[in-house]
Design an enzyme around this catalytic site. Structure first.
Site, PDB file in Angstrom:
ATOM      1  N   LYS A 116      37.068 -11.660  67.104  1.00 32.06           N
ATOM      2  CA  LYS A 116      37.454 -11.633  68.480  1.00 32.06           C
ATOM      3  C   LYS A 116      38.684 -11.990  68.660  1.00 32.06           C
ATOM      4  O   LYS A 116      39.461 -11.590  69.746  1.00 32.06           O
ATOM      5  CB  LYS A 116      36.485 -12.724  68.947  1.00 32.06           C
ATOM      6  N   LYS A 136      28.714  -2.778  65.942  1.00 28.76           N
ATOM      7  CA  LYS A 136      27.310  -3.401  66.598  1.00 28.76           C
ATOM      8  C   LYS A 136      27.264  -2.873  68.097  1.00 28.76           C
ATOM      9  O   LYS A 136      28.547  -2.978  68.736  1.00 28.76           O
ATOM     10  CB  LYS A 136      26.978  -4.756  66.319  1.00 28.76           C
ATOM     11  N   LYS A 194      28.599  -5.867  74.371  1.00 33.84           N
ATOM     12  CA  LYS A 194      29.048  -5.932  75.922  1.00 33.84           C
ATOM     13  C   LYS A 194      30.517  -5.511  76.143  1.00 33.84           C
ATOM     14  O   LYS A 194      30.914  -4.870  77.031  1.00 33.84           O
ATOM     15  CB  LYS A 194      28.802  -7.160  76.534  1.00 33.84           C
TER      16      LYS A 194
HETATM   17  P1  TYM Z   1      25.398 -13.360  72.366  1.00 31.80           P
HETATM   18  O1  TYM Z   1      25.504 -13.717  73.728  1.00 31.80           O
HETATM   19  O2  TYM Z   1      26.659 -12.594  71.787  1.00 31.80           O
HETATM   20  O3  TYM Z   1      24.145 -12.593  71.997  1.00 31.80           O
HETATM   21  C1  TYM Z   1      22.750 -12.990  72.310  1.00 31.80           C
HETATM   22  C2  TYM Z   1      21.867 -12.898  71.217  1.00 31.80           C
HETATM   23  O4  TYM Z   1      21.721 -11.216  71.066  1.00 31.80           O
HETATM   24  C3  TYM Z   1      21.983 -10.924  69.658  1.00 31.80           C
HETATM   25  N1  TYM Z   1      22.749  -9.622  69.655  1.00 31.80           N
HETATM   26  C4  TYM Z   1      22.307  -8.632  68.965  1.00 31.80           C
HETATM   27  N2  TYM Z   1      20.941  -8.542  68.125  1.00 31.80           N
HETATM   28  C5  TYM Z   1      21.247  -7.336  67.565  1.00 31.80           C
HETATM   29  N3  TYM Z   1      21.967  -6.246  67.580  1.00 31.80           N
HETATM   30  C6  TYM Z   1      23.183  -6.348  68.552  1.00 31.80           C
HETATM   31  N4  TYM Z   1      23.865  -5.157  68.706  1.00 31.80           N
HETATM   32  C7  TYM Z   1      23.271  -7.623  69.289  1.00 31.80           C
HETATM   33  N5  TYM Z   1      24.133  -8.115  70.074  1.00 31.80           N
HETATM   34  C8  TYM Z   1      23.903  -9.327  70.137  1.00 31.80           C
HETATM   35  C9  TYM Z   1      22.828 -12.005  69.105  1.00 31.80           C
HETATM   36  O5  TYM Z   1      22.816 -12.282  67.672  1.00 31.80           O
HETATM   37  C10 TYM Z   1      22.336 -13.377  69.855  1.00 31.80           C
HETATM   38  O6  TYM Z   1      21.070 -13.907  69.192  1.00 31.80           O
HETATM   39  N6  TYM Z   1      26.938 -17.471  69.572  1.00 31.80           N
HETATM   40  C11 TYM Z   1      25.696 -16.936  70.379  1.00 31.80           C
HETATM   41  C12 TYM Z   1      25.034 -17.771  71.454  1.00 31.80           C
HETATM   42  C13 TYM Z   1      24.711 -18.885  71.075  1.00 31.80           C
HETATM   43  C14 TYM Z   1      23.799 -19.491  70.567  1.00 31.80           C
HETATM   44  C15 TYM Z   1      23.992 -20.785  70.220  1.00 31.80           C
HETATM   45  C16 TYM Z   1      22.715 -18.640  69.592  1.00 31.80           C
HETATM   46  C17 TYM Z   1      25.434 -20.013  71.599  1.00 31.80           C
HETATM   47  N7  TYM Z   1      24.670 -21.396  71.153  1.00 31.80           N
HETATM   48  C18 TYM Z   1      22.836 -21.667  69.613  1.00 31.80           C
HETATM   49  C19 TYM Z   1      21.621 -19.516  68.884  1.00 31.80           C
HETATM   50  C20 TYM Z   1      21.836 -20.938  68.937  1.00 31.80           C
HETATM   51  C21 TYM Z   1      26.326 -15.534  70.995  1.00 31.80           C
HETATM   52  O7  TYM Z   1      27.376 -15.447  71.399  1.00 31.80           O
HETATM   53  O8  TYM Z   1      25.140 -14.792  71.316  1.00 31.80           O
END
Ligand code: TYM
Length: 334
Positions: free
Chosen positions: A114, A198, A201
């Site tokens: 990032k 992957k 967004k």
């Molecule tokens: P975020 O907002 O990027 O994504 C949300 C969830 O979607 C999953 N994900 C995917 N899974 C499969 N294929 C993909 N291409 C893909 N893109 C996104 C992510 O793995 C996630 O589960 N850091 C985290 C948010 C967070 C969090 C937490 C998660 C903050 N605190 C505590 C678990 C526990 C994030 O940026 O997810």
């Protein structure tokens, strides 16, 4: 020691949720509600580690809650709330900043991705983001965390932080070491344009992803244009090695049709990818467009979405405050 099973997960409110979020995380969130107590958080404090326009952030928080509800998370069963409304997240993150090690954070690949080539210009928040994520989970002493594969390293760090806290403050078992729950075939849904990246967004081309709010037409066009392979569909997975785009389409199809990869290949081998794409588009339209319609409907009822968040905030705060009281005591904060 608490042995209770408790699920925690979070999603950033940074715009359109997509098929990766849906298959990698949200669908799992929904099914876990049947077995365990679940807490699902819109992580706005994580989102602001990269600059967000304030009015867009607010809209995106509502859209994320609407997406939670539209996919089937039930606010009467699960706690749904916005991270910044429970101040314990920020407070525990500070304590954990003092437990976590710089060497550990330096290994986080997501920060490197990032921050890009100019790390000096990244926010400090982006660097310590994984400590806040650990705080989210440990604040509730969650035992299970459903996430996509991209979050695995952050979860490992969370376990290290929990273990170090338990060691440093001589309280073995105080923080449980949370288990990641990662889907098998769709732990990493890939971009429709580049099978080595992957689905995300932030990729510039909208043709790289299926958004939950896409229309029937958009889904059809995107699948038609998705990269695949000029050779016919092979008989076995071996034939998909080095063909990440084709493998991605087969994986998504297998997940949505609830058939194993072997079965899909058995049925389709020898056919052109256009055959798979037509069937895949149908499945996606059936599964995704009702979710998109429901999101749009819910977004017209902000008072309801606010009410869901308020109720969740109250419930989350009760657990967080009780746990924080004990955490402060362990650390010696009066
Ligand atoms: P975020 O907002 O990027 O994504 C949300 C969830 O979607 C999953 N994900 C995917 N899974 C499969 N294929 C993909 N291409 C893909 N893109 C996104 C992510 O793995 C996630 O589960 N850091 C985290 C948010 C967070 C969090 C937490 C998660 C903050 N605190 C505590 C678990 C526990 C994030 O940026 O997810």
């Amino acid at each position: 020691m608490s042995k209770k099973k408790l699920v925690f997960s979070g999603v950033q409110p940074t715009g359109n949720l997509h098929l990766g979020n849906y298959l990698g995380a949200l669908k799992n969130f929904v099914s876990l509600q049947k077995e365990m107590e679940c807490i699902y958080c819109v992580v706005d404090l994580h989102a602001i580690t990269s600059f967000q326009k304030p009015n867009e952030l607010e809209d995106n928080v509502f859209e994320t809650v609407a997406s939670f509800l539209a996919t089937g998370i039930d606010p009467n069963k699960s706690i749904i709330f916005n991270q910044s409304s429970v101040s314990g997240h920020a407070e525990l993150a500070w304590i954990l900043n003092c437990v976590s090690r710089i060497g550990w954070l330096n290994r986080m690949t997501q920060f490197k991705d990032k921050a890009g080539s100019d790390k000096e210009k990244a926010s400090v928040g982006l660097y310590i983001y994984p400590n806040l994520m650990a705080a989210d989970i440990l604040l509730y002493k969650a035992s299970h965390v459903p996430v996509g594969a991209d979050q695995k390293q952050h979860l490992e760090l969370c376990r290290d932080i929990a273990q170090k806290f338990n060691n440093d403050f001589n309280c073995e078992g105080f923080f449980p070491l949370p288990e990641p729950l990662i889907q098998k075939n769709v732990s990493r849904v890939m971009s429709l344009r580049d099978g080595n990246k992957k689905m995300s967004k932030s990729e510039e081309s909208d043709y790289s992803r299926i958004n939950l709010k896409d229309t029937t037409d958009e889904i059809s066009k995107k699948i038609k244009k998705a990269k695949s392979d000029s050779e016919p569909i092979p008989q076995s997975l071996k034939g998909l090695e080095k063909k990440p785009e084709a493998l991605n389409l087969v994986n998504i199809y297998s997940e949505l049709s609830k058939s194993s990869l072997d079965k899909v290949l058995n049925e389709m081998s020898g056919k052109e990818y256009s055959f798979l794409k037509t069937k895949l588009a149908e499945l996606l339209i059936n599964e995704i467009t009702p979710v998109g319609k429901e999101i749009k409907k819910l977004l017209n009822d902000k008072p309801y979405l606010k009410q869901v968040l308020k109720k969740g905030e109250e419930k989350a705060n009760i657990i967080a405050e009780e746990n924080l009281k004990n955490i402060r005591e362990k650390v010696g904060l009066i």
